[in-house]
Write an enzyme that holds these catalytic residues in place. Sequence first.
Site, PDB file in Angstrom:
ATOM      1  N   SER A  33      -6.988  -4.879  10.827  1.00 61.38           N
ATOM      2  CA  SER A  33      -7.193  -5.688  11.891  1.00 61.38           C
ATOM      3  C   SER A  33      -7.043  -7.085  11.651  1.00 61.38           C
ATOM      4  O   SER A  33      -6.979  -8.000  12.650  1.00 61.38           O
ATOM      5  CB  SER A  33      -8.631  -5.736  12.723  1.00 61.38           C
ATOM      6  OG  SER A  33      -8.922  -4.536  13.551  1.00 61.38           O
ATOM      7  N   THR A  34      -6.603  -7.465  10.529  1.00 60.42           N
ATOM      8  CA  THR A  34      -6.392  -9.099  10.194  1.00 60.42           C
ATOM      9  C   THR A  34      -4.998  -9.459  10.121  1.00 60.42           C
ATOM     10  O   THR A  34      -4.622 -10.587  10.057  1.00 60.42           O
ATOM     11  CB  THR A  34      -7.115  -9.117   8.735  1.00 60.42           C
ATOM     12  OG1 THR A  34      -6.055  -8.692   7.675  1.00 60.42           O
ATOM     13  CG2 THR A  34      -8.196  -8.720   8.416  1.00 60.42           C
ATOM     14  N   GLY A  35      -4.129  -8.524  10.744  1.00 67.13           N
ATOM     15  CA  GLY A  35      -2.731  -9.122  11.078  1.00 67.13           C
ATOM     16  C   GLY A  35      -2.372  -9.244  12.463  1.00 67.13           C
ATOM     17  O   GLY A  35      -3.125 -10.026  13.058  1.00 67.13           O
ATOM     18  N   GLY A  71       3.791  -4.320  10.868  1.00 68.87           N
ATOM     19  CA  GLY A  71       2.810  -4.498   9.941  1.00 68.87           C
ATOM     20  C   GLY A  71       2.882  -3.349   9.112  1.00 68.87           C
ATOM     21  O   GLY A  71       4.031  -2.478   8.724  1.00 68.87           O
ATOM     22  N   VAL A  72       1.654  -3.168   8.577  1.00 67.95           N
ATOM     23  CA  VAL A  72       1.429  -2.072   7.159  1.00 67.95           C
ATOM     24  C   VAL A  72       1.454  -0.617   8.059  1.00 67.95           C
ATOM     25  O   VAL A  72       2.363   0.256   7.593  1.00 67.95           O
ATOM     26  CB  VAL A  72      -0.081  -1.951   6.740  1.00 67.95           C
ATOM     27  CG1 VAL A  72      -0.913  -1.690   7.830  1.00 67.95           C
ATOM     28  CG2 VAL A  72      -0.089  -1.459   5.574  1.00 67.95           C
ATOM     29  N   ASP A  73       1.536  -0.405   9.267  1.00 63.35           N
ATOM     30  CA  ASP A  73       1.654   0.747  10.078  1.00 63.35           C
ATOM     31  C   ASP A  73       3.065   1.231  10.089  1.00 63.35           C
ATOM     32  O   ASP A  73       3.577   2.231   9.618  1.00 63.35           O
ATOM     33  CB  ASP A  73       1.395   0.640  11.621  1.00 63.35           C
ATOM     34  CG  ASP A  73       1.223   1.943  12.286  1.00 63.35           C
ATOM     35  OD1 ASP A  73       1.734   2.902  11.863  1.00 63.35           O
ATOM     36  OD2 ASP A  73       0.891   1.731  13.656  1.00 63.35           O
ATOM     37  N   ASN A 108      -2.659   1.958  15.736  1.00 64.90           N
ATOM     38  CA  ASN A 108      -3.076   1.659  17.094  1.00 64.90           C
ATOM     39  C   ASN A 108      -3.348   2.972  17.888  1.00 64.90           C
ATOM     40  O   ASN A 108      -3.090   4.100  17.215  1.00 64.90           O
ATOM     41  CB  ASN A 108      -1.804   1.150  17.982  1.00 64.90           C
ATOM     42  CG  ASN A 108      -0.668   1.712  17.829  1.00 64.90           C
ATOM     43  OD1 ASN A 108      -0.595   3.226  18.427  1.00 64.90           O
ATOM     44  ND2 ASN A 108       0.551   1.391  17.449  1.00 64.90           N
ATOM     45  N   ILE A 153       0.991  -1.214   0.024  1.00 61.51           N
ATOM     46  CA  ILE A 153       0.052  -0.046  -0.181  1.00 61.51           C
ATOM     47  C   ILE A 153       0.832   1.375  -0.020  1.00 61.51           C
ATOM     48  O   ILE A 153       0.369   2.325  -0.404  1.00 61.51           O
ATOM     49  CB  ILE A 153      -0.906  -0.086   1.284  1.00 61.51           C
ATOM     50  CG1 ILE A 153      -2.157   0.881   1.006  1.00 61.51           C
ATOM     51  CG2 ILE A 153      -0.335   0.466   2.450  1.00 61.51           C
ATOM     52  CD1 ILE A 153      -3.232   0.736   1.791  1.00 61.51           C
TER      53      ILE A 153
HETATM   54  N1  AR6 Z   1       0.821  -2.995   2.149  1.00 61.25           N
HETATM   55  C1  AR6 Z   1      -0.428  -3.516   2.519  1.00 61.25           C
HETATM   56  N2  AR6 Z   1      -0.928  -4.495   3.390  1.00 61.25           N
HETATM   57  C2  AR6 Z   1       0.225  -4.966   4.302  1.00 61.25           C
HETATM   58  C3  AR6 Z   1       1.416  -4.389   4.230  1.00 61.25           C
HETATM   59  C4  AR6 Z   1       1.604  -3.541   3.006  1.00 61.25           C
HETATM   60  N3  AR6 Z   1       3.049  -2.735   3.219  1.00 61.25           N
HETATM   61  N4  AR6 Z   1       2.287  -4.895   5.327  1.00 61.25           N
HETATM   62  C5  AR6 Z   1       1.241  -5.623   5.926  1.00 61.25           C
HETATM   63  N5  AR6 Z   1      -0.088  -5.616   5.503  1.00 61.25           N
HETATM   64  P1  AR6 Z   1      -1.498  -5.353  10.398  1.00 61.25           P
HETATM   65  P2  AR6 Z   1      -3.710  -4.870  12.394  1.00 61.25           P
HETATM   66  C6  AR6 Z   1      -1.239  -6.377   5.835  1.00 61.25           C
HETATM   67  O1  AR6 Z   1      -0.707  -6.251  11.519  1.00 61.25           O
HETATM   68  O2  AR6 Z   1      -4.097  -6.467  12.175  1.00 61.25           O
HETATM   69  C7  AR6 Z   1       0.658  -2.439  14.154  1.00 61.25           C
HETATM   70  O3  AR6 Z   1       1.862  -2.881  15.080  1.00 61.25           O
HETATM   71  C8  AR6 Z   1      -1.071  -7.564   6.522  1.00 61.25           C
HETATM   72  O4  AR6 Z   1      -0.863  -8.651   5.912  1.00 61.25           O
HETATM   73  O5  AR6 Z   1      -0.440  -4.502   9.693  1.00 61.25           O
HETATM   74  O6  AR6 Z   1      -4.836  -3.776  12.183  1.00 61.25           O
HETATM   75  C9  AR6 Z   1       0.002  -1.332  14.500  1.00 61.25           C
HETATM   76  O7  AR6 Z   1       0.813  -0.236  15.149  1.00 61.25           O
HETATM   77  C10 AR6 Z   1      -2.578  -7.829   7.142  1.00 61.25           C
HETATM   78  O8  AR6 Z   1      -3.079  -8.331   6.185  1.00 61.25           O
HETATM   79  O9  AR6 Z   1      -2.597  -4.434  11.350  1.00 61.25           O
HETATM   80  C11 AR6 Z   1      -1.221  -1.847  15.662  1.00 61.25           C
HETATM   81  O10 AR6 Z   1      -0.512  -2.203  16.974  1.00 61.25           O
HETATM   82  C12 AR6 Z   1      -2.799  -6.231   7.303  1.00 61.25           C
HETATM   83  O11 AR6 Z   1      -2.115  -5.336   6.610  1.00 61.25           O
HETATM   84  C13 AR6 Z   1      -1.597  -3.255  14.948  1.00 61.25           C
HETATM   85  O12 AR6 Z   1      -0.438  -3.777  14.127  1.00 61.25           O
HETATM   86  C14 AR6 Z   1      -3.053  -5.798   8.697  1.00 61.25           C
HETATM   87  O13 AR6 Z   1      -2.191  -6.214   9.424  1.00 61.25           O
HETATM   88  C15 AR6 Z   1      -2.556  -3.230  14.258  1.00 61.25           C
HETATM   89  O14 AR6 Z   1      -3.026  -4.674  13.609  1.00 61.25           O
END
Ligand code: AR6
Length: 169
Positions: free
Chosen positions: A118-120, A33-35, A25, A12
């Site tokens: 939320s799915t990670g 993750g994406v953050d 968060n 993304i």
């Molecule tokens: N582009 C698109 N999608 C992605 C990318 C990317 N570069 N990287 C990961 N994903 P998550 P959450 C997907 O864990 O579950 C953080 O530490 C990933 O495969 O990023 O909402 C925050 O600070 C998954 O399908 O977010 C919070 O503390 C999706 O993004 C917490 O994690 C969401 O996974 C939020 O957890």
Amino acid sequence: MTERLELIQGDITRIAADAIVNAANSGLSGGGGVDGAIHRAAGPELLAECRTVGRCPTGEARITRGYRLPAAHVIHAVGPSWWGGDRGEDELLASCYRSTFALMEQHGLRTVAFPAISTGAYGFPIERAAPIALREIRAALARRPELERVTVVLFSEQDLKVYQRALGA
Ligand code: AR6
């Protein structure tokens, strides 16, 4: 409406849009993750702006600039952690999408890309999250003709397939 909604596999942080959505968060303090990917790509100015915004409750969203990203803005949406499904997780997830579209309307934004919020790390099952996300996106597209394009960016091929199945269902 279908032409205005696209599902793709990718990163993304590479998407040029009026806004990309961050799965943030409540502290808007960055993370994994994406953050983590968004903060790395945007540069340190993004965290500096997040610090001025303060906290964001679960189910809500806040907007900042995109800095070094190709996207003009980042909408930081705080999804729910998964506790088994009986603690309002579905509604809180839906609320992230609605809050994002409300901010887009306020700021006159027409294109947006979402990750699978939320799915990670937060553990929300993607098979349950996908229909909720798609229902809210379709509702926004139906209500708001000014929305030009909504892209959902799935990180893995497997996640893309889950969304494609949910779109067809
Ligand atoms: N582009 C698109 N999608 C992605 C990318 C990317 N570069 N990287 C990961 N994903 P998550 P959450 C997907 O864990 O579950 C953080 O530490 C990933 O495969 O990023 O909402 C925050 O600070 C998954 O399908 O977010 C919070 O503390 C999706 O993004 C917490 O994690 C969401 O996974 C939020 O957890």
